[in-house]
Design a protein around this motif. Structure first.
Motif, mmCIF file in Angstrom:
data_model
loop_
_atom_site.group_PDB
_atom_site.id
_atom_site.type_symbol
_atom_site.label_atom_id
_atom_site.label_comp_id
_atom_site.label_asym_id
_atom_site.label_seq_id
_atom_site.Cartn_x
_atom_site.Cartn_y
_atom_site.Cartn_z
ATOM 1 N N GLU A 81 0.838 -1.197 0.000
ATOM 2 C CA GLU A 81 0.000 0.000 0.000
ATOM 3 C C GLU A 81 0.871 1.246 0.000
ATOM 4 O OE1 GLU A 81 -3.504 0.372 2.673
ATOM 5 O OE2 GLU A 81 -2.524 2.187 3.375
ATOM 6 N N THR A 128 -10.730 -2.791 -11.288
ATOM 7 C CA THR A 128 -11.463 -1.583 -11.653
ATOM 8 C C THR A 128 -12.894 -1.718 -11.143
ATOM 9 O OG1 THR A 128 -12.018 -2.583 -13.792
ATOM 10 C CG2 THR A 128 -10.066 -1.151 -13.726
ATOM 11 N N GLU A 154 -4.026 -2.471 -7.765
ATOM 12 C CA GLU A 154 -5.017 -1.502 -7.279
ATOM 13 C C GLU A 154 -6.299 -2.219 -6.834
ATOM 14 O OE1 GLU A 154 -4.259 2.722 -9.243
ATOM 15 O OE2 GLU A 154 -4.991 1.281 -10.732
ATOM 16 N N ASN A 176 -8.103 -2.120 -4.320
ATOM 17 C CA ASN A 176 -9.200 -1.385 -3.675
ATOM 18 C C ASN A 176 -9.926 -0.422 -4.622
ATOM 19 O OD1 ASN A 176 -6.931 0.305 -3.731
ATOM 20 N ND2 ASN A 176 -7.499 1.368 -1.846
ATOM 21 N N ARG A 177 -9.687 -0.547 -5.934
ATOM 22 C CA ARG A 177 -10.507 0.191 -6.892
ATOM 23 C C ARG A 177 -11.679 -0.653 -7.389
ATOM 24 N NH1 ARG A 177 -8.926 5.096 -7.638
ATOM 25 N NH2 ARG A 177 -6.721 5.703 -7.546
ATOM 26 N N GLN A 232 -13.747 -7.756 -4.599
ATOM 27 C CA GLN A 232 -12.637 -8.005 -3.677
ATOM 28 C C GLN A 232 -12.817 -9.340 -2.964
ATOM 29 O OE1 GLN A 232 -12.437 -4.747 -0.935
ATOM 30 N NE2 GLN A 232 -12.065 -3.207 -2.515
ATOM 31 N N GLN A 252 -2.413 -1.488 -3.499
ATOM 32 C CA GLN A 252 -3.559 -0.601 -3.327
ATOM 33 C C GLN A 252 -3.085 0.803 -3.011
ATOM 34 O OE1 GLN A 252 -6.271 -1.414 -0.147
ATOM 35 N NE2 GLN A 252 -4.755 -1.272 1.467
ATOM 36 N N ASN A 253 -3.911 1.773 -3.419
ATOM 37 C CA ASN A 253 -3.669 3.168 -3.090
ATOM 38 C C ASN A 253 -4.277 3.454 -1.724
ATOM 39 O OD1 ASN A 253 -2.458 3.815 -5.639
ATOM 40 N ND2 ASN A 253 -4.495 3.720 -6.538
ATOM 41 N N ALA A 262 -6.654 4.453 1.101
ATOM 42 C CA ALA A 262 -8.114 4.329 0.982
ATOM 43 C C ALA A 262 -8.847 5.665 0.985
ATOM 44 C CB ALA A 262 -8.657 3.452 2.109
ATOM 45 N N THR A 264 -11.749 4.710 -4.426
ATOM 46 C CA THR A 264 -11.283 3.498 -3.758
ATOM 47 C C THR A 264 -12.340 2.983 -2.793
ATOM 48 O OG1 THR A 264 -10.201 4.772 -1.990
ATOM 49 C CG2 THR A 264 -8.860 4.165 -3.903
ATOM 50 N N TYR A 265 -12.307 1.663 -2.562
ATOM 51 C CA TYR A 265 -13.192 1.004 -1.604
ATOM 52 C C TYR A 265 -12.303 0.350 -0.545
ATOM 53 C CZ TYR A 265 -16.580 1.286 -5.472
ATOM 54 O OH TYR A 265 -17.389 1.714 -6.489
#
Length: 346
Positions: A72, A100, A137, A139-140, A146, A177-178, A180, A185-186
């Motif tokens: 992250e 995505t 990524e 959490n996109r 997920q 992941q980026n 949050a 993002t989720y």
């Protein structure tokens, strides 16, 4: 209409997921051979990920522990480069999934498709059927997508329409992941975060390393990633994981791991502490670290060095806050727990 094929039981997984039983610690020759194999992987990844030796070592330690890795950080600091370099250093089938918002669970796990000629359903494997899966990524994608990785990561197989399909062995997920709080993002739910053995942050390079990166990627030179050749096979990875599972952990060390995990559950700053799975992942990672350090036994130092990397991302603070605040709280709690938890006698 659903398939009529009876569910099949997956075969036993090797290494750290094999049934527990007495096993002799690795011999000096086995430890030396493991060090050569892991060292080759480390060198291959370091040739691309400059100035991040601790991050690279933690990633390889996670691989040898038989677990999965979450990386992250903000965009552009080398999360995908780390995952891709590790993938290219291993002679495994590699699949990269770009997560995505429109990605569906079936795209990940696979779907049953009606075959009119055979008048039956045929399973079409999804992108997760590979030895190493780069979930970019993660959490996109929506929480529903997920969650398609939950069974894969915990049990090493996929169940679609009541039929179980084993995944390759070894099976290693490297997800990036980026933060949050970034747009689009989720946040990963607690159950998903708990599947990842370790979470790493790459961080910005030093000015000197950043200059070296610019020089290596300019002037018509080939991409350094293209120069990374496989240095270990699937058999090598299975052997490393199985060997790490044999690294000796004394009863007092096992109790220490449990005491550390239990202390996070009772810490006043934490609403949800480390699970029993987290304690197991911490022990497996400590065994892997000991093996990579050339030892056939685990030391308290192994547990202490990895505790924040393995436990902090699983902790849910009482006061909430953004991702940065939660991470800082988690690491502070782990540091406090380590300072207050003694090693049991014996």
């Amino acid at each position: 209409m659903t398939p009529t094929t009876a569910p099949t039981a997956p075969p036993p997984r090797g290494g750290a997921d094999a049934p527990a039983g007495p096993a002799a610690p690795p011999s000096p020759a086995e430890v030396e051979e493991a060090g050569r194999t892991a060292g080759a992987v480390l060198d291959a990844v370091r040739s691309v990920v400059r100035g991040k030796d601790e991050v690279v070592r933690a990633a390889v330690t996670t691989l040898v522990s038989g677990g999965h890795l979450l990386v992250e950080d903000v965009p552009g600091v080398g999360k995908t480069v780390l995952a891709t370099a590790l993938a290219r250093a291993l002679d495994l089938a590699v699949r990269r999934i770009q997560f995505t918002p429109d990605l569906l669970p079936g795209d990940v796990t696979g779907v049953s498709v009606w075959d009119p000629a055979e008048r039956t359903f045929t399973f079409t494997p999804g992108a997760v059927f590979a030895g190493l899966v780069v979930a970019d990524e993660i959490n996109r994608a929506s929480p529903r997508t997920q969650s398609a990785l939950l069974e894969c990561m915990a049990e090493g197989h996929v169940t679609v329409d009541g039929v179980t399909h084993p995944l390759p062995d070894p099976f290693f997920v490297v997800a990036t992941q980026n933060p949050a709080d970034m747009e689009g993002t989720y946040p990963l739910p607690e159950a998903q975060r708990d599947r990842f053995t370790a979470r790493l942050s790459v961080g910005y390079p030093s000015p000197e390393d950043e200059v070296a990166v610019l020089a290596a990627r300019g002037g018509g030179r080939p991409d350094p990633l293209d120069l990374v050749a496989p240095v270990a096979t699937g058999d090598d990875v299975r052997a490393l994981v199985a060997l790490a599972a044999r690294v000796h952990a004394a009863p007092a060390l096992l109790r220490y791991v449990v005491d550390v995990a239990d202390a996070t559950r009772r810490h006043p700053a934490v609403a949800l502490g480390a699970s029993p799975r987290a304690a197991l992942h911490l022990l497996r990672a400590a065994r892997a670290r000991a093996l990579l350090a050339g030892r056939d036994h685990v030391l308290p130092d192994d547990v202490q060095e990895l505790a924040a990397t393995v436990l902090a991302h699983r902790l849910v603070p009482h006061d909430g806050g953004g991702p940065a605040e939660q991470d800082a709280t988690g690491r502070a709690v782990v540091a406090d727990v380590l300072a207050r938890t003694p090693l049991a006698a014996g």
